[in-house]
Design an enzyme around this catalytic site. Structure first.
Site, mmCIF file in Angstrom:
data_model
loop_
_atom_site.group_PDB
_atom_site.id
_atom_site.type_symbol
_atom_site.label_atom_id
_atom_site.label_comp_id
_atom_site.label_asym_id
_atom_site.label_seq_id
_atom_site.Cartn_x
_atom_site.Cartn_y
_atom_site.Cartn_z
ATOM 1 N N HIS A 55 0.893 -1.163 0.000
ATOM 2 C CA HIS A 55 0.000 0.000 0.000
ATOM 3 C C HIS A 55 0.932 1.214 0.000
ATOM 4 O O HIS A 55 2.022 1.151 0.583
ATOM 5 C CB HIS A 55 -0.837 0.077 1.273
ATOM 6 C CG HIS A 55 -1.748 -1.072 1.515
ATOM 7 N ND1 HIS A 55 -1.337 -2.259 2.087
ATOM 8 C CD2 HIS A 55 -3.063 -1.222 1.256
ATOM 9 C CE1 HIS A 55 -2.375 -3.067 2.194
ATOM 10 N NE2 HIS A 55 -3.418 -2.478 1.685
ATOM 11 N N ASP A 58 2.394 1.792 3.329
ATOM 12 C CA ASP A 58 3.313 0.778 3.873
ATOM 13 C C ASP A 58 4.741 1.219 3.572
ATOM 14 O O ASP A 58 5.675 0.949 4.325
ATOM 15 C CB ASP A 58 3.102 -0.581 3.190
ATOM 16 C CG ASP A 58 1.712 -1.153 3.407
ATOM 17 O OD1 ASP A 58 1.100 -0.854 4.456
ATOM 18 O OD2 ASP A 58 1.239 -1.868 2.515
ATOM 19 N N MET A 89 2.604 -5.853 -7.772
ATOM 20 C CA MET A 89 1.312 -5.247 -7.435
ATOM 21 C C MET A 89 1.487 -4.137 -6.428
ATOM 22 O O MET A 89 2.350 -4.183 -5.557
ATOM 23 C CB MET A 89 0.376 -6.341 -6.892
ATOM 24 C CG MET A 89 -1.016 -5.883 -6.482
ATOM 25 S SD MET A 89 -1.164 -5.308 -4.765
ATOM 26 C CE MET A 89 -1.512 -6.855 -3.934
ATOM 27 N N GLU A 182 -10.941 -6.223 -5.068
ATOM 28 C CA GLU A 182 -10.990 -7.233 -4.005
ATOM 29 C C GLU A 182 -12.212 -7.038 -3.122
ATOM 30 O O GLU A 182 -12.415 -5.959 -2.564
ATOM 31 C CB GLU A 182 -9.731 -7.137 -3.140
ATOM 32 C CG GLU A 182 -9.722 -8.133 -1.996
ATOM 33 C CD GLU A 182 -8.425 -8.144 -1.237
ATOM 34 O OE1 GLU A 182 -7.426 -7.618 -1.748
ATOM 35 O OE2 GLU A 182 -8.414 -8.676 -0.119
ATOM 36 N N LYS A 184 -14.871 -8.059 0.063
ATOM 37 C CA LYS A 184 -14.937 -8.562 1.446
ATOM 38 C C LYS A 184 -16.329 -8.224 1.964
ATOM 39 O O LYS A 184 -16.832 -7.131 1.712
ATOM 40 C CB LYS A 184 -13.849 -7.905 2.306
ATOM 41 C CG LYS A 184 -13.742 -8.492 3.715
ATOM 42 C CD LYS A 184 -12.579 -7.864 4.487
ATOM 43 C CE LYS A 184 -12.458 -8.437 5.892
ATOM 44 N NZ LYS A 184 -11.365 -7.801 6.660
ATOM 45 N N GLU A 218 -10.005 -13.169 -2.379
ATOM 46 C CA GLU A 218 -9.231 -13.614 -1.213
ATOM 47 C C GLU A 218 -9.959 -14.751 -0.515
ATOM 48 O O GLU A 218 -11.166 -14.660 -0.243
ATOM 49 C CB GLU A 218 -8.996 -12.483 -0.230
ATOM 50 C CG GLU A 218 -8.237 -12.957 1.018
ATOM 51 C CD GLU A 218 -7.851 -11.884 1.992
ATOM 52 O OE1 GLU A 218 -7.288 -10.859 1.551
ATOM 53 O OE2 GLU A 218 -8.134 -12.051 3.188
ATOM 54 N N HIS A 221 -11.926 -13.859 2.664
ATOM 55 C CA HIS A 221 -13.100 -12.990 2.483
ATOM 56 C C HIS A 221 -14.299 -13.764 1.956
ATOM 57 O O HIS A 221 -15.425 -13.573 2.429
ATOM 58 C CB HIS A 221 -12.759 -11.820 1.562
ATOM 59 C CG HIS A 221 -11.665 -10.959 2.113
ATOM 60 N ND1 HIS A 221 -11.117 -9.923 1.416
ATOM 61 C CD2 HIS A 221 -10.985 -11.022 3.299
ATOM 62 C CE1 HIS A 221 -10.166 -9.359 2.154
ATOM 63 N NE2 HIS A 221 -10.068 -10.016 3.295
ATOM 64 N N ASP A 246 -5.465 -13.408 -3.647
ATOM 65 C CA ASP A 246 -4.962 -13.320 -2.265
ATOM 66 C C ASP A 246 -5.161 -14.659 -1.571
ATOM 67 O O ASP A 246 -6.285 -15.047 -1.240
ATOM 68 C CB ASP A 246 -5.723 -12.230 -1.488
ATOM 69 C CG ASP A 246 -5.125 -10.853 -1.707
ATOM 70 O OD1 ASP A 246 -5.592 -9.886 -1.059
ATOM 71 O OD2 ASP A 246 -4.189 -10.744 -2.519
ATOM 72 N N ASP A 256 -11.933 -11.887 10.037
ATOM 73 C CA ASP A 256 -10.918 -12.086 8.994
ATOM 74 C C ASP A 256 -9.608 -12.566 9.627
ATOM 75 O O ASP A 256 -8.861 -11.790 10.198
ATOM 76 C CB ASP A 256 -10.694 -10.734 8.284
ATOM 77 C CG ASP A 256 -9.849 -10.878 7.036
ATOM 78 O OD1 ASP A 256 -9.530 -9.833 6.440
ATOM 79 O OD2 ASP A 256 -9.516 -12.016 6.657
ATOM 80 N N ASP A 258 -6.950 -14.280 8.142
ATOM 81 C CA ASP A 258 -5.711 -14.138 7.340
ATOM 82 C C ASP A 258 -4.632 -15.133 7.796
ATOM 83 O O ASP A 258 -3.458 -14.778 7.926
ATOM 84 C CB ASP A 258 -5.171 -12.697 7.406
ATOM 85 C CG ASP A 258 -6.078 -11.723 6.687
ATOM 86 O OD1 ASP A 258 -5.996 -10.506 7.011
ATOM 87 O OD2 ASP A 258 -6.863 -12.148 5.824
ATOM 88 N N ASP A 288 -1.782 -13.023 1.201
ATOM 89 C CA ASP A 288 -2.234 -11.889 2.003
ATOM 90 C C ASP A 288 -2.617 -12.429 3.373
ATOM 91 O O ASP A 288 -3.792 -12.667 3.667
ATOM 92 C CB ASP A 288 -3.432 -11.200 1.344
ATOM 93 C CG ASP A 288 -3.784 -9.923 2.099
ATOM 94 O OD1 ASP A 288 -4.805 -9.300 1.774
ATOM 95 O OD2 ASP A 288 -3.040 -9.560 3.022
HETATM 96 C C1 DIG Z 1 -6.976 -6.974 2.759
HETATM 97 O O1 DIG Z 1 -7.352 -8.290 2.450
HETATM 98 C C2 DIG Z 1 -6.578 -6.246 1.519
HETATM 99 C C3 DIG Z 1 -5.584 -5.160 1.822
HETATM 100 O O2 DIG Z 1 -4.600 -5.720 2.626
HETATM 101 C C4 DIG Z 1 -5.020 -4.838 0.483
HETATM 102 O O3 DIG Z 1 -5.610 -3.674 0.012
HETATM 103 C C5 DIG Z 1 -5.392 -5.989 -0.409
HETATM 104 C C6 DIG Z 1 -4.210 -6.380 -1.228
HETATM 105 O O4 DIG Z 1 -4.058 -7.724 -1.361
HETATM 106 N N1 DIG Z 1 -5.912 -7.021 0.515
HETATM 107 MN MN MN Z 2 -6.478 -9.218 0.654
HETATM 108 MN MN MN Z 3 -8.212 -10.619 4.666
#
Ligand code: DIG
Ligand code: MN
Ligand code: MN
Length: 388
Positions: A55, A58, A89, A182, A184, A218, A221, A246, A256, A258, A288
């Site tokens: 990001h 980051d 990316m 993406e 969620k 993802e 998600h 992801d 979430d 992760d 991710d």
């Molecule tokens: C969260 O699942 C999102 C953020 O971390 C980011 O914007 C995106 C990138 O993979 N995944």
């Molecule tokens: Mn993600």
């Molecule tokens: Mn996530």
């Protein structure tokens, strides 16, 4: 049996925010010290990753002075050159700063919506500067806690206006860049718009330049939404819209999590890897995810290595499944076709329809067939358990 060492062609990537996660959660502060982007790149080089994503903030903290930003970029570039790690990316943080407390592109405040466009254009420039070819949009704050606050139709229109503006920005700049959206379903907002990959695919079709825009599904998600992740990815693949993915893991019915790839649902992870490999998916395999809060940085390296090893082990299992004679004989039997119905499929014609309406079917004989799915699934489980 390979030794499961990651190779560049696997295109395994991690976000700076993943291996750089310092363990904060809603009930506790950091447990690991913050590493610099350059040091995180070196950590990824040590574990054998192919690429790193970020990001904007980051890499460059939101209020840092331009001189410090240049120093950070210089150090980051040096670490990339030293390790050979690439940046496939990039994405924008449109969720941390308080200004985004009610969303970014869908905020009710036009100043916020305009600032979000400005921030994203600058972040796109930064990503392209480091070689990114995919730009992810995760609308973490694009949602509501109560629908008394926003007209959901208006929110969709605001999202579309922002996407169209930014697609035109990329075209205007002549950047070689595609967008990956993406989804969620919730968290951090009570409900997030465009909540699943399916919603995103429908939304993309309404944009001015849909050819520039795909999805970044993802695991966690879609699992939060109680969905079969493999089916969502298959729909994106079949539509030519799987621009990024992801990878992580997630128990159903939880926040979430992760988790490390394959840490919870090995069977669905297997079918996902099989789908990606059978279809020669050629974009990043982005983890991710982050290490347990219990870990130090050696544990973070264990986490990163585990993501990649599990993917490679499941890739080998998928090849084994595809080569297993008993399994393939069953698959052939399940899909047996004597050709007698062939004249009814494919493009419609009134002749076909007329003939098909006259076609007799012995429903009970057809229904009586045992499909041997228990045997096929048990053989699949035994491949996964390593006894075949
Ligand atoms: C969260 O699942 C999102 C953020 O971390 C980011 O914007 C995106 C990138 O993979 N995944
Ligand atoms: Mn993600
Ligand atoms: Mn996530």
């Amino acid at each position: 049996m390979s030794d499961y060492t990651p190779q560049p062609e696997n295109k395994f990537t991690f976000g700076l925010w993943t291996v750089g996660n310092i363990g904060r959660d809603p009930f506790g502060g950091p447990v690991r010290e913050q590493k610099t982007p350059a040091d995180l790149v070196r950590l990824l080089g040590e574990v054998g990753a192919y690429g790193v994503n970020f990001h904007d903030n980051d890499l460059i903290p939101i209020d840092v002075m331009p001189s410090e930003a240049e120093a950070i970029k210089k150090d980051f570039r040096e670490a990339l050159d030293e390790t050979g790690i690439v940046v496939p990316m990039a994405t924008t943080n449109l969720f941390s700063d308080p200004i985004f407390k009610d969303g970014a592109f869908t905020s009710n405040d036009p100043k916020v919506r305009a600032y979000a466009l400005q921030k994203t254009m600058n972040a796109i420039d930064l990503g392209v500067e480091f070689g990114a070819k995919i730009y992810v949009f995760w609308g973490g704050r694009e949602g509501t806690e109560t629908d008394s606050t926003k007209n959901p139709v208006e929110a969709i229109k605001r999202n579309r206006e922002a996407m169209n503006f930014l697609c035109d920005y990329v075209r205007d700049q002549k950047y070689d860049l595609k967008f990956a959206l993406e989804a969620k379903p919730n968290e951090p907002r009570g409900d997030i718009y465009n909540s699943t990959t399916g919603h995103m695919l429908a939304f993309i079709a309404t944009l001015d330049h849909p050819e520039m825009v795909g999805v970044n599904p993802e695991v966690a998600h879609e699992h939060m939404a109680g969905l079969n992740f493999v089916h969502g990815v298959a729909q994106a693949l079949e539509a030519g819209k799987l621009f990024h993915i992801d990878l992580n893991d997630q128990a159903f019915g939880r926040y979430d999590q992760d988790f490390r790839f394959g840490a919870v649902n090995l069977k669905s992870a297997f079918f996902l890897v099989k789908l990606l490999e059978d279809n020669k998916y050629d974009s990043s395999r982005h983890f991710d995810a982050h290490a347990y809060r219990t870990e130090d940085y050696e544990g973070v390296k264990d986490f990163a290595r585990g993501c990649m090893r599990t993917y490679l082990i499941l890739k080998e299992k998928a090849a084994q499944w595809n080569a297993d004679k008993e399994i393939q004989a069953l698959v052939a039997e399940i899909n047996a076709d004597d050709g007698s119905m062939g004249g009814y499929f494919g493009k419609y014609s009134s002749e076909k329809a007329k003939a098909l309406k006259a076609q007799p079917f012995d429903r009970s004989a057809i229904a009586a067939r045992g499909l041997q799915y228990e045997r096929l699934d048990q053989l699949t489980v035994e491949v996964l358990l390593g006894v075949r």
